[in-house]
Design a protein around this motif. Structure first.
Motif, PDB file in Angstrom:
ATOM      1  N   GLY A 114      37.349  -0.812  39.754  1.00 33.27           N
ATOM      2  CA  GLY A 114      37.667  -1.442  41.026  1.00 33.27           C
ATOM      3  C   GLY A 114      36.909  -0.898  42.212  1.00 33.27           C
ATOM      4  O   GLY A 114      37.220  -1.208  43.348  1.00 33.27           O
ATOM      5  N   PRO A 156      40.302  -7.495  38.866  1.00 32.24           N
ATOM      6  CA  PRO A 156      41.278  -6.397  38.822  1.00 32.24           C
ATOM      7  C   PRO A 156      40.947  -5.391  37.726  1.00 32.24           C
ATOM      8  O   PRO A 156      40.351  -5.770  36.717  1.00 32.24           O
ATOM      9  CB  PRO A 156      42.591  -7.128  38.503  1.00 32.24           C
ATOM     10  CG  PRO A 156      42.170  -8.388  37.805  1.00 32.24           C
ATOM     11  CD  PRO A 156      40.868  -8.774  38.428  1.00 32.24           C
ATOM     12  N   PRO A 157      41.328  -4.119  37.944  1.00 35.68           N
ATOM     13  CA  PRO A 157      42.036  -3.581  39.117  1.00 35.68           C
ATOM     14  C   PRO A 157      41.089  -3.362  40.285  1.00 35.68           C
ATOM     15  O   PRO A 157      39.969  -2.919  40.086  1.00 35.68           O
ATOM     16  CB  PRO A 157      42.579  -2.241  38.597  1.00 35.68           C
ATOM     17  CG  PRO A 157      41.570  -1.824  37.590  1.00 35.68           C
ATOM     18  CD  PRO A 157      41.088  -3.093  36.919  1.00 35.68           C
ATOM     19  N   SER A 158      41.537  -3.681  41.484  1.00 35.41           N
ATOM     20  CA  SER A 158      40.666  -3.646  42.656  1.00 35.41           C
ATOM     21  C   SER A 158      41.300  -2.796  43.744  1.00 35.41           C
ATOM     22  O   SER A 158      42.408  -3.092  44.198  1.00 35.41           O
ATOM     23  CB  SER A 158      40.435  -5.063  43.168  1.00 35.41           C
ATOM     24  OG  SER A 158      39.966  -5.067  44.483  1.00 35.41           O
ATOM     25  N   SER A 173      50.077  -7.639  42.652  1.00 36.82           N
ATOM     26  CA  SER A 173      49.915  -8.261  41.334  1.00 36.82           C
ATOM     27  C   SER A 173      49.318  -9.655  41.447  1.00 36.82           C
ATOM     28  O   SER A 173      48.432 -10.038  40.675  1.00 36.82           O
ATOM     29  CB  SER A 173      51.268  -8.322  40.611  1.00 36.82           C
ATOM     30  OG  SER A 173      51.785  -7.033  40.376  1.00 36.82           O
ATOM     31  N   PHE A 176      45.672  -9.357  42.298  1.00 36.07           N
ATOM     32  CA  PHE A 176      44.902  -9.019  41.102  1.00 36.07           C
ATOM     33  C   PHE A 176      44.610 -10.264  40.267  1.00 36.07           C
ATOM     34  O   PHE A 176      43.482 -10.487  39.828  1.00 36.07           O
ATOM     35  CB  PHE A 176      45.676  -8.001  40.254  1.00 36.07           C
ATOM     36  CG  PHE A 176      45.507  -6.567  40.709  1.00 36.07           C
ATOM     37  CD1 PHE A 176      44.835  -6.258  41.881  1.00 36.07           C
ATOM     38  CD2 PHE A 176      46.019  -5.522  39.971  1.00 36.07           C
ATOM     39  CE1 PHE A 176      44.675  -4.949  42.301  1.00 36.07           C
ATOM     40  CE2 PHE A 176      45.862  -4.203  40.373  1.00 36.07           C
ATOM     41  CZ  PHE A 176      45.198  -3.916  41.535  1.00 36.07           C
ATOM     42  N   ILE A 232      45.533  -4.739  32.587  1.00 39.99           N
ATOM     43  CA  ILE A 232      45.937  -6.103  32.953  1.00 39.99           C
ATOM     44  C   ILE A 232      47.128  -6.550  32.120  1.00 39.99           C
ATOM     45  O   ILE A 232      48.078  -7.154  32.639  1.00 39.99           O
ATOM     46  CB  ILE A 232      44.760  -7.084  32.777  1.00 39.99           C
ATOM     47  CG1 ILE A 232      43.557  -6.622  33.610  1.00 39.99           C
ATOM     48  CG2 ILE A 232      45.175  -8.485  33.195  1.00 39.99           C
ATOM     49  CD1 ILE A 232      43.838  -6.513  35.077  1.00 39.99           C
ATOM     50  N   PRO A 242      51.223  -2.199  39.650  1.00 35.88           N
ATOM     51  CA  PRO A 242      49.821  -1.851  39.919  1.00 35.88           C
ATOM     52  C   PRO A 242      49.610  -0.367  40.197  1.00 35.88           C
ATOM     53  O   PRO A 242      48.605   0.213  39.789  1.00 35.88           O
ATOM     54  CB  PRO A 242      49.492  -2.699  41.152  1.00 35.88           C
ATOM     55  CG  PRO A 242      50.378  -3.895  41.023  1.00 35.88           C
ATOM     56  CD  PRO A 242      51.649  -3.371  40.430  1.00 35.88           C
TER      57      PRO A 242
END
Length: 430
Positions: A114, A156-158, A173, A176, A232, A242
């Motif tokens: 991310g 995601p994940p970011s 969420s 994402f 994910i 998250p």
């Protein structure tokens, strides 16, 4: 002049002045917030201190240091390198294959760390020397790697989605999930743009590896490929939040680096922790400073002031969205992604919501626009990383990134005109 109008002038003028004279962004945010408090006749040093603490006193924000740590562990523990080797085994032999390797590795690595800077540094360190040895034009190659690196804030994940979600109280969420399809579209756009660039190059094909070697490279990358599925999948099924996903990602990368790949020792871990801590400190200080400014923005009702100025545009969501994206294009050329989110998201989102724009869609578009700003001069943080790693001039990198920047601009227009391309997949995946 009303206190609200004066506070708006202080906010805009203060940020421009302080950044113009070279004040660090976090200090500029605190000083601007203090100036707005004075303009609103709401000066209270205790309140400023409380907001500084409140800016980082957030459970969801804990995801940021752990995702940063996960990215550092991936690079130090050989996880990133194995992903690149796997992509090279499958497509590295075709003409221009290293470019396709860069794109494929960018998408895969984006689903793990991310961080645009971490992914770009890893890709540039490994692929640019290989491209130089095989006769690739370095400007275009550097531009491709820089463009691939900014997929990381979208898939995601970011970390930018985490910061945006915390700043605007939007579901992380959902943010994402909103990034999956646009991130893949960005990868597809780079494939098309690279294919068009290959027409100007005369690159000989490489040697195709036997299927046994390809499967071996894939097997070596197995643990790396499992990481995004765990992250994910865990969030989608509700096993963890998250924030907890970030902890899982860091722990998973640590175990793989130490136990499975065995490419890290305790001495290496010290350096990884130091680098992650420095990056975390920078981000958290920015968040603390932004909370001061954000509190004063809310107190002055700047979104309401701007809504009154926009007038009839509120009745035309797509036109308003296009205007906001145009404004963010200008902002993105001058600011990094994190400050852009912290400063402007709390101001723009209430206006977008009042116009009937989906807040998750707006968040995706906001981060996408800011990510493109990472490869837009004059600031272009990612451009600086590629230029430094590849020992290239900034002029070369800017010239090489232009075709891919045009591709991203078209994608941005596509998502602005057809928001359903973002909203529909999110509703389906939920």
């Amino acid at each position: 002049m009303s206190n609200e109008a004066l506070s708006f002038i202080v906010f805009v003028g203060g940020m421009v002045l302080l950044m113009g004279i070279g004040i660090p962004m976090a200090f500029a945010l605190v000083l601007t917030g203090a100036g707005m408090a004075w303009a609103l006749e709401f000066w209270d040093t205790q309140l400023l201190a409380q907001n500084l603490v409140a800016g980082i006193d957030s459970f969801p924000l804990l995801a940021v240091p752990f995702f940063i740590l996960a990215g550092e562990l991936m690079n130090a523990g050989g996880i990133s390198r194995r992903i690149i080797q796997m992509a090279q085994a499958w497509v590295g032999h075709i003409p221009g294959g290293l470019g396709f390797v860069a794109i494929g590795a960018s998408v895969l690595m984006a689903s793990m760390s991310g961080s645009a800077l971490a992914d770009t540094a890893a890709l540039a360190t490994i692929l640019l020397p290989m491209m130089r040895r095989h006769g690739y034009p370095m400007a275009t190659s550097a531009g491709l790697i820089a463009s691939g690196g900014i997929i990381a804030p979208i898939i995601p994940p970011s970390m930018p989605f985490v910061i945006y979600g915390v700043t605007t109280n939007t579901s992380i969420s959902a943010l994402f999930l909103s990034g999956i399809v646009p991130g893949l579209v960005m990868g597809l756009g780079l494939l098309v743009a690279w294919k068009l660039q290959l027409r100007k190059m005369d690159l000989p094909p490489g040697t195709a590896l036997p299927m046994r070697e390809r499967l071996k490279a894939t097997a070596q990358a197995f643990w790396a490929l499992l990481m995004p599925l765990i992250i994910i999948g865990g969030m989608k099924t509700g096993v963890f939040t998250p924030t907890e996903a970030a902890v899982v990602a860091a722990f998973y990368a640590l175990v793989i680096s130490f136990v499975v790949h065995r490419e890290m020792g305790l001495r290496d871990l010290h350096g990884v922790l130091v680098r992650a801590s420095k990056t975390t400190a920078i981000v958290m200080f920015l968040c603390a400073g932004a909370q001061v400014a954000s509190y004063m923005i809310t107190l002055a009702d700047l979104p309401g002031v701007l809504t009154g100025w926009l007038g009839g545009l509120i009745e035309s969501p797509r036109l308003l969205m296009a205007l906001m994206m145009l404004i963010l294009v200008v902002i993105g050329t001058a600011l990094d992604l994190t400050p852009t989110i912290l400063i402007f998201a709390p101001v723009m989102l209430p206006i977008a919501v009042k116009a009937g724009i989906d807040p998750v869609y707006f968040g995706l578009m906001f981060v996408l626009n800011g990510a493109i700003g990472l490869i837009t001069p004059p600031v272009g943080t990612v451009l600086n990383v590629v230029a430094g790693v590849g020992r290239l001039s900034m002029h070369q990198v800017i010239k090489g990134v232009n075709p891919f920047l045009l591709t991203y601009a078209l994608i941005l227009v596509l998502f602005t005109v057809f928001p359903e391309l973002v909203i529909a997949p999110v509703k389906w995946m939920r």
